[in-house]
Motif scaffolding. Structure first.
Motif, PDB file in Angstrom:
ATOM      1  N   MET A   1       1.148  -1.465   0.037  1.00  0.00           N
ATOM      2  CA  MET A   1      -0.183  -0.010  -0.230  1.00  0.00           C
ATOM      3  C   MET A   1       1.288   1.018  -0.536  1.00  0.00           C
ATOM      4  O   MET A   1       0.261   2.102  -0.580  1.00  0.00           O
ATOM      5  N   MET A   2       2.468   1.339   0.797  1.00  0.00           N
ATOM      6  CA  MET A   2       3.069   2.191   0.728  1.00  0.00           C
ATOM      7  C   MET A   2       3.541   2.848  -0.565  1.00  0.00           C
ATOM      8  O   MET A   2       3.618   3.457  -0.640  1.00  0.00           O
ATOM      9  N   ASP A   3       3.531   1.766  -1.156  1.00  0.00           N
ATOM     10  CA  ASP A   3       4.558   1.884  -2.645  1.00  0.00           C
ATOM     11  C   ASP A   3       3.486   2.801  -3.592  1.00  0.00           C
ATOM     12  O   ASP A   3       3.755   3.640  -3.926  1.00  0.00           O
ATOM     13  N   PHE A   4       1.831   2.091  -2.885  1.00  0.00           N
ATOM     14  CA  PHE A   4       1.067   3.077  -3.943  1.00  0.00           C
ATOM     15  C   PHE A   4       1.276   4.539  -4.183  1.00  0.00           C
ATOM     16  O   PHE A   4       1.404   5.236  -4.705  1.00  0.00           O
ATOM     17  N   PHE A   5       1.084   4.632  -2.728  1.00  0.00           N
ATOM     18  CA  PHE A   5       1.559   6.096  -1.669  1.00  0.00           C
ATOM     19  C   PHE A   5       2.684   6.939  -2.599  1.00  0.00           C
ATOM     20  O   PHE A   5       2.494   7.991  -2.940  1.00  0.00           O
ATOM     21  N   LEU A   6       3.950   6.488  -2.470  1.00  0.00           N
ATOM     22  CA  LEU A   6       5.408   6.959  -2.670  1.00  0.00           C
ATOM     23  C   LEU A   6       5.577   7.543  -4.337  1.00  0.00           C
ATOM     24  O   LEU A   6       5.716   7.999  -4.480  1.00  0.00           O
ATOM     25  N   LYS A   7       4.690   5.945  -4.811  1.00  0.00           N
ATOM     26  CA  LYS A   7       4.907   6.279  -6.495  1.00  0.00           C
ATOM     27  C   LYS A   7       4.235   6.712  -7.790  1.00  0.00           C
ATOM     28  O   LYS A   7       4.299   7.474  -8.565  1.00  0.00           O
ATOM     29  N   GLU A   8       2.384   7.253  -6.944  1.00  0.00           N
ATOM     30  CA  GLU A   8       1.922   7.942  -7.444  1.00  0.00           C
ATOM     31  C   GLU A   8       2.459   9.462  -6.926  1.00  0.00           C
ATOM     32  O   GLU A   8       2.515   9.960  -6.041  1.00  0.00           O
ATOM     33  N   PRO A   9       2.759  10.573  -7.911  1.00  0.00           N
ATOM     34  CA  PRO A   9       3.574  11.795  -7.295  1.00  0.00           C
ATOM     35  C   PRO A   9       2.558  12.418  -6.653  1.00  0.00           C
ATOM     36  O   PRO A   9       2.669  13.519  -6.443  1.00  0.00           O
ATOM     37  N   GLU A  10       1.567  12.993  -7.847  1.00  0.00           N
ATOM     38  CA  GLU A  10       0.350  13.395  -6.404  1.00  0.00           C
ATOM     39  C   GLU A  10      -0.151  13.076  -5.420  1.00  0.00           C
ATOM     40  O   GLU A  10      -0.664  13.749  -4.511  1.00  0.00           O
ATOM     41  N   LEU A  11       0.432  11.815  -4.874  1.00  0.00           N
ATOM     42  CA  LEU A  11       0.232  11.713  -3.472  1.00  0.00           C
ATOM     43  C   LEU A  11       1.851  12.364  -2.559  1.00  0.00           C
ATOM     44  O   LEU A  11       1.302  12.567  -2.039  1.00  0.00           O
ATOM     45  N   GLY A  12       2.045  10.737  -2.506  1.00  0.00           N
ATOM     46  CA  GLY A  12       3.598  10.487  -1.943  1.00  0.00           C
ATOM     47  C   GLY A  12       2.752  10.229   0.064  1.00  0.00           C
ATOM     48  O   GLY A  12       1.471  10.297   0.413  1.00  0.00           O
ATOM     49  N   LEU A  13       3.724  10.612   0.785  1.00  0.00           N
ATOM     50  CA  LEU A  13       3.248  10.034   2.263  1.00  0.00           C
ATOM     51  C   LEU A  13       2.404  11.570   2.807  1.00  0.00           C
ATOM     52  O   LEU A  13       2.093  10.838   3.328  1.00  0.00           O
ATOM     53  N   PRO A  14       2.756  12.498   2.031  1.00  0.00           N
ATOM     54  CA  PRO A  14       2.076  13.419   3.505  1.00  0.00           C
ATOM     55  C   PRO A  14       0.491  13.083   3.395  1.00  0.00           C
ATOM     56  O   PRO A  14       0.071  13.916   4.173  1.00  0.00           O
ATOM     57  N   VAL A  15       0.126  12.649   2.477  1.00  0.00           N
ATOM     58  CA  VAL A  15      -1.360  11.794   2.130  1.00  0.00           C
ATOM     59  C   VAL A  15      -1.890  11.749   2.902  1.00  0.00           C
ATOM     60  O   VAL A  15      -2.346  11.125   3.924  1.00  0.00           O
ATOM     61  N   VAL A  16      -0.705   9.888   3.685  1.00  0.00           N
ATOM     62  CA  VAL A  16      -0.819   8.868   4.710  1.00  0.00           C
ATOM     63  C   VAL A  16      -0.657   9.961   5.560  1.00  0.00           C
ATOM     64  O   VAL A  16      -1.143   9.533   5.877  1.00  0.00           O
ATOM     65  N   VAL A  17      -0.009  10.658   5.798  1.00  0.00           N
ATOM     66  CA  VAL A  17      -0.138  11.584   7.261  1.00  0.00           C
ATOM     67  C   VAL A  17      -0.796  12.392   7.641  1.00  0.00           C
ATOM     68  O   VAL A  17      -0.966  12.167   8.447  1.00  0.00           O
ATOM     69  N   ASN A  18      -1.559  12.870   6.205  1.00  0.00           N
ATOM     70  CA  ASN A  18      -2.433  14.207   7.056  1.00  0.00           C
ATOM     71  C   ASN A  18      -3.970  12.943   6.626  1.00  0.00           C
ATOM     72  O   ASN A  18      -4.932  13.511   8.054  1.00  0.00           O
ATOM     73  N   TRP A  19      -3.522  12.201   6.637  1.00  0.00           N
ATOM     74  CA  TRP A  19      -5.145  11.152   6.049  1.00  0.00           C
ATOM     75  C   TRP A  19      -4.930   9.553   6.095  1.00  0.00           C
ATOM     76  O   TRP A  19      -5.145   9.199   5.470  1.00  0.00           O
ATOM     77  N   PRO A  20      -4.587   9.557   7.724  1.00  0.00           N
ATOM     78  CA  PRO A  20      -3.913   7.584   8.092  1.00  0.00           C
ATOM     79  C   PRO A  20      -5.416   6.831   7.725  1.00  0.00           C
ATOM     80  O   PRO A  20      -5.105   5.524   7.600  1.00  0.00           O
ATOM     81  N   HIS A  21      -6.924   7.137   7.720  1.00  0.00           N
ATOM     82  CA  HIS A  21      -8.029   6.555   7.677  1.00  0.00           C
ATOM     83  C   HIS A  21      -7.501   5.816   6.992  1.00  0.00           C
ATOM     84  O   HIS A  21      -8.384   5.381   6.006  1.00  0.00           O
ATOM     85  N   LEU A  22      -6.884   6.698   5.467  1.00  0.00           N
ATOM     86  CA  LEU A  22      -7.258   5.549   4.267  1.00  0.00           C
ATOM     87  C   LEU A  22      -6.830   4.264   4.427  1.00  0.00           C
ATOM     88  O   LEU A  22      -6.677   4.056   3.571  1.00  0.00           O
ATOM     89  N   LEU A  23      -5.032   4.411   5.046  1.00  0.00           N
ATOM     90  CA  LEU A  23      -5.119   2.738   5.504  1.00  0.00           C
ATOM     91  C   LEU A  23      -6.274   1.788   4.927  1.00  0.00           C
ATOM     92  O   LEU A  23      -5.722   0.135   5.726  1.00  0.00           O
ATOM     93  N   ALA A  24      -6.883   2.258   6.029  1.00  0.00           N
ATOM     94  CA  ALA A  24      -8.214   1.044   6.287  1.00  0.00           C
ATOM     95  C   ALA A  24      -8.895   0.828   5.211  1.00  0.00           C
ATOM     96  O   ALA A  24     -10.447   0.079   5.164  1.00  0.00           O
ATOM     97  N   HIS A  25      -9.090   1.334   4.243  1.00  0.00           N
ATOM     98  CA  HIS A  25      -9.412   1.653   2.758  1.00  0.00           C
ATOM     99  C   HIS A  25      -8.287  -0.155   2.164  1.00  0.00           C
ATOM    100  O   HIS A  25      -8.042   0.246   2.049  1.00  0.00           O
TER     101      HIS A  25
END
Length: 91
Positions: A1-25
């Motif tokens: 899952m983290m690979d997806f967020f880190l490979k998408e230039p528009e997303l990145g780690l800040p998205v996960v940090v700001n919205w950790p609930h995404l990891l529940a999807h």
């Protein structure tokens, strides 16, 4: 899952940090199909790049389909294919 967020230039780690609930999807059932739709619509100039992934993932399936797939399906036929995982939008 983290690979997806880190490979998408528009997303990145800040998205996960700001919205950790995404990891529940589910990545395969919710996040990737919806993000693919957003990328298709963005690449066709229909949406701006400031679409919030967390917001689109919170939507019920019916509401997401209504707002982003059905609404634009005639104008951008690839949107249904993107949702079904049949195409990948290249920017």
């Amino acid at each position: 899952m983290m690979d997806f967020f880190l490979k998408e230039p528009e997303l990145g780690l800040p998205v996960v940090v700001n919205w950790p609930h995404l990891l529940a999807h589910s990545l395969e059932k919710i996040i990737i199909p919806r993000w693919s739709v957003i990328r298709v619509l963005t690449s066709h100039g229909i949406l701006n790049k400031d679409v919030n992934l967390y917001t689109i993932c919170k939507l019920k399936v019916e509401k997401f389909l209504e707002r982003y797939v059905i609404k634009y399906q005639e104008k951008v036929p690839q949107v249904l294919q993107a949702y079904q995982g049949k195409t990948v939008c290249e920017d």
